[in-house]
Design a protein around this motif. Structure first.
Motif, PDB file in Angstrom:
ATOM      1  N   VAL A 182       0.836  -1.204   0.000  1.00 13.10           N
ATOM      2  CA  VAL A 182       0.000   0.000   0.000  1.00 13.10           C
ATOM      3  C   VAL A 182       0.873   1.258   0.000  1.00 13.10           C
ATOM      4  CG1 VAL A 182      -1.711   1.309   1.322  1.00 13.10           C
ATOM      5  CG2 VAL A 182      -1.917  -1.174   1.146  1.00 13.10           C
ATOM      6  N   ILE A 183       1.989   1.203   0.716  1.00 14.84           N
ATOM      7  CA  ILE A 183       2.905   2.353   0.749  1.00 14.84           C
ATOM      8  C   ILE A 183       3.423   2.665  -0.649  1.00 14.84           C
ATOM      9  CG2 ILE A 183       5.221   3.082   1.489  1.00 14.84           C
ATOM     10  CD1 ILE A 183       4.646   1.833   4.199  1.00 14.84           C
ATOM     11  N   THR A 184       3.755   1.626  -1.426  1.00 10.33           N
ATOM     12  CA  THR A 184       4.244   1.879  -2.791  1.00 10.33           C
ATOM     13  C   THR A 184       3.164   2.534  -3.650  1.00 10.33           C
ATOM     14  OG1 THR A 184       3.614  -0.312  -3.633  1.00 10.33           O
ATOM     15  CG2 THR A 184       5.814  -0.093  -2.684  1.00 10.33           C
ATOM     16  N   GLY A 185       1.905   2.109  -3.460  1.00 12.30           N
ATOM     17  CA  GLY A 185       0.809   2.714  -4.210  1.00 12.30           C
ATOM     18  C   GLY A 185       0.624   4.176  -3.855  1.00 12.30           C
ATOM     19  N   LEU A 186       0.703   4.479  -2.563  1.00 11.53           N
ATOM     20  CA  LEU A 186       0.559   5.865  -2.125  1.00 11.53           C
ATOM     21  C   LEU A 186       1.745   6.718  -2.554  1.00 11.53           C
ATOM     22  CD1 LEU A 186      -0.841   5.233   1.457  1.00 11.53           C
ATOM     23  CD2 LEU A 186      -2.077   6.202  -0.478  1.00 11.53           C
ATOM     24  N   SER A 187       2.926   6.092  -2.621  1.00 15.28           N
ATOM     25  CA  SER A 187       4.105   6.852  -3.044  1.00 15.28           C
ATOM     26  C   SER A 187       3.991   7.285  -4.501  1.00 15.28           C
ATOM     27  CB  SER A 187       5.376   6.028  -2.830  1.00 15.28           C
ATOM     28  OG  SER A 187       5.405   4.898  -3.677  1.00 15.28           O
ATOM     29  N   ARG A 197      -3.458  17.010  -1.768  1.00 15.58           N
ATOM     30  CA  ARG A 197      -3.497  15.558  -1.958  1.00 15.58           C
ATOM     31  C   ARG A 197      -2.104  14.946  -1.801  1.00 15.58           C
ATOM     32  NH1 ARG A 197      -6.875  14.194  -7.284  1.00 15.58           N
ATOM     33  NH2 ARG A 197      -5.517  15.795  -8.182  1.00 15.58           N
ATOM     34  N   LYS A 198      -1.076  15.671  -2.237  1.00 20.08           N
ATOM     35  CA  LYS A 198       0.291  15.195  -2.052  1.00 20.08           C
ATOM     36  C   LYS A 198       0.630  15.137  -0.566  1.00 20.08           C
ATOM     37  CE  LYS A 198       3.659  16.715  -4.735  1.00 20.08           C
ATOM     38  NZ  LYS A 198       4.370  15.529  -5.265  1.00 20.08           N
ATOM     39  N   ILE A 199       0.219  16.172   0.176  1.00 18.49           N
ATOM     40  CA  ILE A 199       0.491  16.228   1.613  1.00 18.49           C
ATOM     41  C   ILE A 199      -0.235  15.107   2.352  1.00 18.49           C
ATOM     42  CG2 ILE A 199       0.214  17.628   3.701  1.00 18.49           C
ATOM     43  CD1 ILE A 199       0.508  20.115   1.925  1.00 18.49           C
ATOM     44  N   VAL A 200      -1.481  14.850   1.955  1.00 20.12           N
ATOM     45  CA  VAL A 200      -2.256  13.775   2.581  1.00 20.12           C
ATOM     46  C   VAL A 200      -1.575  12.426   2.357  1.00 20.12           C
ATOM     47  CG1 VAL A 200      -4.423  12.483   2.480  1.00 20.12           C
ATOM     48  CG2 VAL A 200      -4.465  14.980   2.484  1.00 20.12           C
ATOM     49  N   CYS A 201      -1.121  12.191   1.127  1.00 21.25           N
ATOM     50  CA  CYS A 201      -0.436  10.929   0.815  1.00 21.25           C
ATOM     51  C   CYS A 201       0.828  10.778   1.652  1.00 21.25           C
ATOM     52  CB  CYS A 201      -0.087  10.860  -0.671  1.00 21.25           C
ATOM     53  SG  CYS A 201      -1.501  10.574  -1.743  1.00 21.25           S
ATOM     54  N   LEU A 202       1.591  11.849   1.777  1.00 18.49           N
ATOM     55  CA  LEU A 202       2.813  11.810   2.574  1.00 18.49           C
ATOM     56  C   LEU A 202       2.486  11.506   4.038  1.00 18.49           C
ATOM     57  CD1 LEU A 202       5.843  12.222   2.967  1.00 18.49           C
ATOM     58  CD2 LEU A 202       5.401  14.690   3.182  1.00 18.49           C
ATOM     59  N   GLY A 203       1.435  12.147   4.560  1.00 22.97           N
ATOM     60  CA  GLY A 203       1.036  11.916   5.952  1.00 22.97           C
ATOM     61  C   GLY A 203       0.652  10.467   6.197  1.00 22.97           C
ATOM     62  N   ILE A 204      -0.101   9.876   5.256  1.00 23.28           N
ATOM     63  CA  ILE A 204      -0.525   8.486   5.400  1.00 23.28           C
ATOM     64  C   ILE A 204       0.681   7.548   5.339  1.00 23.28           C
ATOM     65  CG2 ILE A 204      -1.890   6.620   4.389  1.00 23.28           C
ATOM     66  CD1 ILE A 204      -3.839   8.737   3.381  1.00 23.28           C
ATOM     67  N   ILE A 206       3.729   8.204   6.269  1.00 15.36           N
ATOM     68  CA  ILE A 206       4.428   8.317   7.555  1.00 15.36           C
ATOM     69  C   ILE A 206       3.718   7.490   8.621  1.00 15.36           C
ATOM     70  CG2 ILE A 206       5.033   9.904   9.421  1.00 15.36           C
ATOM     71  CD1 ILE A 206       5.492  12.046   7.263  1.00 15.36           C
ATOM     72  N   ILE A 207       2.385   7.580   8.651  1.00 12.49           N
ATOM     73  CA  ILE A 207       1.605   6.805   9.628  1.00 12.49           C
ATOM     74  C   ILE A 207       1.824   5.311   9.425  1.00 12.49           C
ATOM     75  CG2 ILE A 207      -0.748   6.163  10.309  1.00 12.49           C
ATOM     76  CD1 ILE A 207      -1.566   9.072   9.726  1.00 12.49           C
ATOM     77  N   LEU A 208       1.846   4.876   8.174  1.00 13.33           N
ATOM     78  CA  LEU A 208       2.036   3.449   7.886  1.00 13.33           C
ATOM     79  C   LEU A 208       3.433   2.981   8.276  1.00 13.33           C
ATOM     80  CD1 LEU A 208       0.202   3.101   4.441  1.00 13.33           C
ATOM     81  CD2 LEU A 208      -0.603   2.406   6.703  1.00 13.33           C
ATOM     82  N   PHE A 209       4.441   3.830   8.103  1.00 15.11           N
ATOM     83  CA  PHE A 209       5.794   3.460   8.534  1.00 15.11           C
ATOM     84  C   PHE A 209       5.867   3.372  10.061  1.00 15.11           C
ATOM     85  CE2 PHE A 209       7.804   4.289   4.353  1.00 15.11           C
ATOM     86  CZ  PHE A 209       8.709   3.241   4.353  1.00 15.11           C
ATOM     87  N   VAL A 210       5.208   4.292  10.741  1.00 18.58           N
ATOM     88  CA  VAL A 210       5.152   4.218  12.210  1.00 18.58           C
ATOM     89  C   VAL A 210       4.481   2.920  12.638  1.00 18.58           C
ATOM     90  CG1 VAL A 210       4.161   5.258  14.283  1.00 18.58           C
ATOM     91  CG2 VAL A 210       5.178   6.720  12.528  1.00 18.58           C
ATOM     92  N   PHE A 211       3.416   2.555  11.943  1.00 19.01           N
ATOM     93  CA  PHE A 211       2.724   1.300  12.240  1.00 19.01           C
ATOM     94  C   PHE A 211       3.664   0.104  12.087  1.00 19.01           C
ATOM     95  CE2 PHE A 211       0.511  -2.410  10.457  1.00 19.01           C
ATOM     96  CZ  PHE A 211      -0.311  -2.736  11.530  1.00 19.01           C
ATOM     97  N   LEU A 212       4.441   0.078  10.998  1.00 16.30           N
ATOM     98  CA  LEU A 212       5.374  -1.027  10.779  1.00 16.30           C
ATOM     99  C   LEU A 212       6.434  -1.083  11.869  1.00 16.30           C
ATOM    100  CD1 LEU A 212       5.947  -0.897   6.901  1.00 16.30           C
ATOM    101  CD2 LEU A 212       4.562  -2.528   8.194  1.00 16.30           C
ATOM    102  N   LEU A 213       6.899   0.077  12.295  1.00 16.84           N
ATOM    103  CA  LEU A 213       7.882   0.114  13.376  1.00 16.84           C
ATOM    104  C   LEU A 213       7.303  -0.449  14.662  1.00 16.84           C
ATOM    105  CD1 LEU A 213       9.487   3.623  12.730  1.00 16.84           C
ATOM    106  CD2 LEU A 213      10.668   1.424  12.613  1.00 16.84           C
TER     107      LEU A 213
END
Length: 409
Positions: A182-187, A197-204, A206-213
């Motif tokens: 999903v991160i690759t799709g959002l990237s 929309r670019k800012i929203v994608c970047l925010g999501i 970051i949230i997904l990377f925090v989740f993985l951590l």
């Protein structure tokens, strides 16, 4: 007007729309999938394939090869291996073994059939509805998993504990490994979209990377990072910029050990700390003696050796689990099962790229992440991962990158 567009004649037929919504729920929402008998859902998927075959003969005929390959793989496991997942005293054991393997690989590629119908038939409003549904479903599981991880950092690594949390829509190992896809799709969207929309994608992202951590799945973090870097590089247009990016990336490689050490010393859980410490030792001293890393490498090596010991028919009974789907299918069934397996994998990738036409290159990082996962983890039973790579990411690329989210031919 919009309601008519959602269920009207100009778009995805109501049966297709209902099927896509049902399977979206089944693939993503644990409470939904656990409430249905897997065999019944399998027959529902086969029935949908039959419906598509009648409704869209061209798509149906193209998917006969997929259906045939899945059948061959299931027979290969039935004939060439001694399964341990079905009791020897079970009634109709042969049928149960066959349908168990058939369902695993059928469900891996069913999302591709759903996507083709959506991209060929759905109008813009229907695509937006499906994207909204996917966002809601993914957010529900992500939020619930976040909460349980904050309470117990090792919760979703405990399979027995997870079994009691399905009804609460807690994401397990399979869900976590769908996140890098999903991160690759959002990237892709972050690189191509503008403004808010670019800012929203970047925010999501970051949230997904925090989740993985927080989830402490080391390989998922590394694969997501590799996919993101690949997508950023591919989005660069200027040759000079690409060269500068490569230079920075090469320089950055020398700082990887320091980053791994920093993460291991500040990890939110002991599991994550141990795994990043092992990677730090591996990168700095070539030491692979750590429990998790050494165990993985040993299993991968054993799988490869088992394949070369019996490359045609595989091995009827191995005393280990190779822990990597793309390796174990060769070790278990040899090239008899391996050829149709890899045909499925690369032919579906080819279909996705053909559907996305000029945006096909944006799918490359997602497929790359899938390969990394398949060669390092057991993913053949991962519903969220399959749905992410063969449905969610291509739909994101088509609906958000194409100016009008136009239908494909």
């Amino acid at each position: 007007m919009k309601l008519k567009r959602l269920i009207g004649k100009d778009g995805l037929p109501l049966i297709d729309l209902a099927a896509v919504i049902f399977f979206s729920l089944y693939y993503i929402l644990p409470s939904f999938s656990s409430s249905f008998n897997r065999t019944l859902v399998l027959f529902a998927g086969i029935a949908y394939f039959g419906y598509v075959f009648i409704r869209d003969r061209k798509v149906g005929i193209s998917f006969i090869s997929i259906f045939t390959a899945v059948t061959v793989i299931a027979f290969a496991f039935l004939i060439l291996t001694d399964t341990k997942t079905v009791s020897e005293t079970a009634s109709n054991r042969i049928l149960k073994i066959f349908f168990s393997k058939f369902s695993q690989y059928f469900f891996m590629y069913l999302p591709g059939l759903l996507l083709i119908r959506v991209l060929k038939t759905a109008n813009k409003e229907q695509k937006n509805l499906l994207l909204l549904l996917l966002v809601i479903l993914y957010t529900v599981v992500l939020y619930n998993t976040f909460i349980i991880i904050l309470e117990n950092p090792d919760a979703i690594r405990n399979w027995e504990e997870f079994a009691n949390l399905e009804d609460e829509n807690i994401g397990n190992y399979y869900f976590v490994y769908s996140v890098p896809i999903v991160i690759t799709g959002l990237s892709v969207c972050m690189a191509r979209l503008k403004g808010i929309r670019k800012i929203v994608c970047l925010g999501i992202i970051i949230i997904l990377f925090v989740f993985l951590l927080l989830a402490s799945y080391t390989l998922a973090i590394l694969i997501a990072a590799l996919g993101l870097v690949m997508q950023i590089f591919m989005s660069l247009k200027s040759p000079v910029t690409k060269i500068l990016f490569l230079i920075v990336a090469v320089i950055g490689i020398f700082f990887i050990p320091d980053l791994l050490l920093f993460i291991s010393e500040n990890a939110p859980s002991n599991n994550m700390s141990v795994r990043f410490r092992e990677l730090y030792s591996f990168f700095t001293a070539g030491d692979s003696s750590g429990y998790n890393l050494n165990g993985r490498l040993t299993l991968y090596r054993k799988s490869i050796e088992a394949f070369f010991n019996s490359p045609i028919t595989g091995n009827r009974n191995l005393n280990f689990d190779g822990h990597a789907t793309f390796l174990t299918v060769l070790a278990d069934t040899g090239i008899i099962g391996g050829i149709p397996f890899y045909y499925l994998l690369f032919s579906m990738n080819k279909r996705m790229k053909a559907l996305l036409s000029e945006n096909a290159r944006n799918f490359v990082p997602a497929f790359f992440c899938l390969l990394c996962m398949g060669f390092s983890n057991p993913i053949h039973n991962s519903l969220p991962l399959a749905f992410a790579v063969w449905f969610i990411v291509p739909l994101i690329i088509n609906a958000l990158i194409n100016k009008e989210g136009e239908k494909v031919k």
